[in-house]
Design a protein around this motif. Structure first.
Motif, PDB file in Angstrom:
ATOM      1  N   GLY A 242       0.865  -1.404   0.046  1.00 18.22           N
ATOM      2  CA  GLY A 242      -0.130  -0.134  -0.031  1.00 18.22           C
ATOM      3  C   GLY A 242       0.803   1.191   0.034  1.00 18.22           C
ATOM      4  O   GLY A 242       0.409   2.417   0.226  1.00 18.22           O
TER       5      GLY A 242
ATOM      6  N   THR B  39      -2.870  -4.003   4.620  1.00 18.17           N
ATOM      7  CA  THR B  39      -2.987  -2.527   4.198  1.00 18.17           C
ATOM      8  C   THR B  39      -4.066  -2.400   3.450  1.00 18.17           C
ATOM      9  O   THR B  39      -4.758  -3.208   3.054  1.00 18.17           O
ATOM     10  CB  THR B  39      -1.457  -2.398   3.449  1.00 18.17           C
ATOM     11  N   SER B  40      -4.014  -1.106   2.948  1.00 17.71           N
ATOM     12  CA  SER B  40      -5.021  -0.674   2.092  1.00 17.71           C
ATOM     13  C   SER B  40      -5.021  -1.491   0.617  1.00 17.71           C
ATOM     14  O   SER B  40      -6.012  -1.482  -0.013  1.00 17.71           O
ATOM     15  CB  SER B  40      -5.019   0.731   1.847  1.00 17.71           C
ATOM     16  N   ALA B  41      -3.830  -2.064   0.499  1.00 21.66           N
ATOM     17  CA  ALA B  41      -3.616  -2.534  -0.932  1.00 21.66           C
ATOM     18  C   ALA B  41      -4.157  -4.077  -0.857  1.00 21.66           C
ATOM     19  O   ALA B  41      -4.030  -4.740  -1.686  1.00 21.66           O
ATOM     20  CB  ALA B  41      -2.295  -2.469  -1.606  1.00 21.66           C
TER      21      ALA B  41
END
Length: 547
Positions: free
Chosen positions: A273, A458-460
């Motif tokens: 991310g 994470t956001s990813a």
């Protein structure tokens, strides 16, 4: 100074390696072993002649290093005494014992540390396995020999060996300029301000940088004491993907290496991310004058890029290619001077600037003119980087060797990342004009190379894929049993359920290639790597085959 020696300051490109050795004198992390099995009538005396002639031709190979009141110096022996090969004789041992002793001898020869202050940093070992097989280990320390230098050493060693066997003069050119000439030129450029522009570039470029790498897991407590702590997994791109990469490079007016580097940046950003990517890369400071000089001429630069996953791969590649070219344009400043004055104050300067190396490897080999040679991948000890990826790009194909530190990655995670990289690369090349975050890369990474336990998503990242409901298993069909047998044969574990996942069973890209070849030969010509990557569960994979 002794009349038979020359003394000069340590070269700027050698400084970091020297410091690592001083702090870790028993570590073979910067050793460069080249290992070959030779089947035929091996001539130890001819090999010793060739070895000593190579040392005589190249002053870096007859150099030792010493600390003085004025700093570290390197001392070049003008007329060194001949060096004997280390000969290990295993011929009288039973076959089973001989095999075990061979591996032990290889590990010992590949990982025995050098005393840089007392001996030249090159060594030759000949292991006599049988009357018709000899295993050679030619090893040099990185402080006196970079990758391109090793190709020169192997080339000249082979020619000198062949000439000794023939009884004719070797076909070698004149002795190239010595490493001292190169090092003195670098020291002069640093002293006279020639590299002032490069220094300003790197101060600005590396401000606030933190080295990037694929996330790993700390499992130091589980490592066996004295274990070899670096392992390797290799990836060879299939023909279809290699062609797609080459075609995209032509279309985008880029290079295959830039595409491979960009894909790695995208992969790390998708996993972590974090769009601020900084990867180390080895470069060569060789001008034509020093094309065949043996020594530490390779520098390390940092390629820093901003990766936005909402952009297309085509646009991202354009930016990464510019970042790469800018970094190469400023490669003349030695890495030790690039990181001087940065926030990193640890015992190994630059350790937080570069955690991962991504480079194009040097191509070279050994030819002895008779018998049969086969190269062996060395088992090496833990190095200063978490991950080193060497890209071998040649007309015959593209291969990537991933050397990973076990302090950071488990075998499963490293192999998963390696397999995932090929899938990520294929997805990017298949739709280069689509937003990267629309290509399902995080799903690929979560399935094939899941984050180690304990890593926060994470956001990813995406949540772990739920395990399939196995309550409705009705046994394997005949075709599934045939494919399962192939999987089991290649991976080495039982395959019993239609929901067994090839990659979760321990499969990776190289094993996937073996599976696909076998399935094509025995069951269906429609099997492909893409099919296996897209449908890794046994029943799903078989259902897509035309049988």
């Amino acid at each position: 100074m002794d009349a038979m020696t020359d003394t000069l300051p340590i070269g700027p490109l050698q400084e970091g390696i020297w410091l690592f050795w001083r702090l870790n004198p028993s570590s073979p992390a910067y050793s460069m072993p080249e290992i070959f099995h030779f089947d035929g009538d091996f001539d130890v005396k001819a090999a010793e002649f060739a070895f000593n002639e190579v040392i005589r031709r190249h002053e870096a190979l007859r150099t030792t290093f010493h600390e003085t009141d004025s700093g570290v110096v390197q001392v070049i022996d003008r007329d060194p005494e001949p060096v004997s090969a280390n000969v290990v004789d295993l011929r009288g041992l039973p076959a089973a014992v001989r095999s075990e002793r061979l591996q032990s001898a290889l590990d010992a020869a590949s990982n025995e540390p050098f005393d840089l202050s007392a001996e030249p940093a090159i060594r030759l070992t000949a292991i006599q396995v049988s009357d018709s097989r000899t295993t050679l280990v030619l090893i040099a320390h990185h402080i006196v020999c970079d990758g391109m230098s090793m190709t020169v050493v192997l080339d000249e060693f082979g020619e000198l060996y062949r000439s000794a066997r023939r009884g004719t003069p070797p076909d070698l050119g004149p002795v190239p300029p010595g490493y001292s000439t190169f090092a003195k030129g670098q020291l002069a450029a640093l002293a006279n301000g020639t590299l002032r522009e490069e220094s300003a570039y790197w101060r600005e470029r590396l401000a606030g940088v933190t080295g990037s790498a694929l996330p790993g897991v700390d499992h130091t407590a589980t490592r066996a004491p004295g274990a070899l702590d670096t392992c390797m997994v290799s990836l060879t791109l299939d023909d279809e993907l290699t062609e797609a990469l080459s075609e995209h490079a032509r279309r985008a007016r880029s290079t295959p290496f830039a595409i491979l580097l960009c894909a790695m940046n995208v992969m790390i950003a998708a996993v972590t991310g974090d769009g601020d990517q900084a990867l180390g890369m080895a470069t060569s400071g060789r001008t034509p004058e020093f094309a065949r000089t043996v020594g530490m001429l390779a520098n390390m630069i940092v390629v820093r890029s901003q990766i936005d996953l909402s952009h297309t791969f085509a646009a991202t590649l354009e930016e990464v290619s510019l970042d790469l070219m800018d970094a190469i344009d400023h490669q003349d400043l030695p890495f030790s001077r690039m990181v001087a004055g940065l926030h990193d104050t640890g015992p190994q300067p630059g350790a937080d600037v570069v955690r991962m190396l991504f480079s194009a490897g040097a191509a070279g080999g050994l030819k002895l003119g008779e018998g049969r040679l086969s190269e062996v991948v060395a088992r090496t000890a833990e190095g200063p980087f978490d991950l080193v990826v060497d890209c071998d790009i040649s007309p015959s194909g593209i291969a990537l060797d991933w050397e990973y530190a076990l302090r950071t990655y488990s075998h499963e995670v490293a192999q998963g990342y390696c397999a995932a990289y090929q899938e990520v690369l294929a997805a990017l090349l298949h739709q280069p004009d689509a937003p990267i975050d629309s290509l399902g890369l995080t799903e690929i990474l979560a399935r094939v190379a899941p984050l180690p336990r304990g890593d926060a998503p994470t956001s990813a990242a995406v949540p772990p894929v739920a395990e399939p409901d196995r309550s409705a298993d009705a046994g394997l069909t005949a075709v599934e049993e045939a494919v399962a047998a192939i999987w089991s044969e290649v991976i080495g574990v039982p395959v019993e359920s239609p929901h067994d996942d090839f990659f979760k069973l321990g499969g990776h890209s190289l094993l996937a290639s073996q599976v696909v070849v076998s399935v094509r030969k025995r069951i269906s010509h429609t099997a492909s790597l893409r099919l296996l990557f897209d449908h890794p569960q046994l029943r799903d994979f078989v259902s897509c085959l035309d049988v």
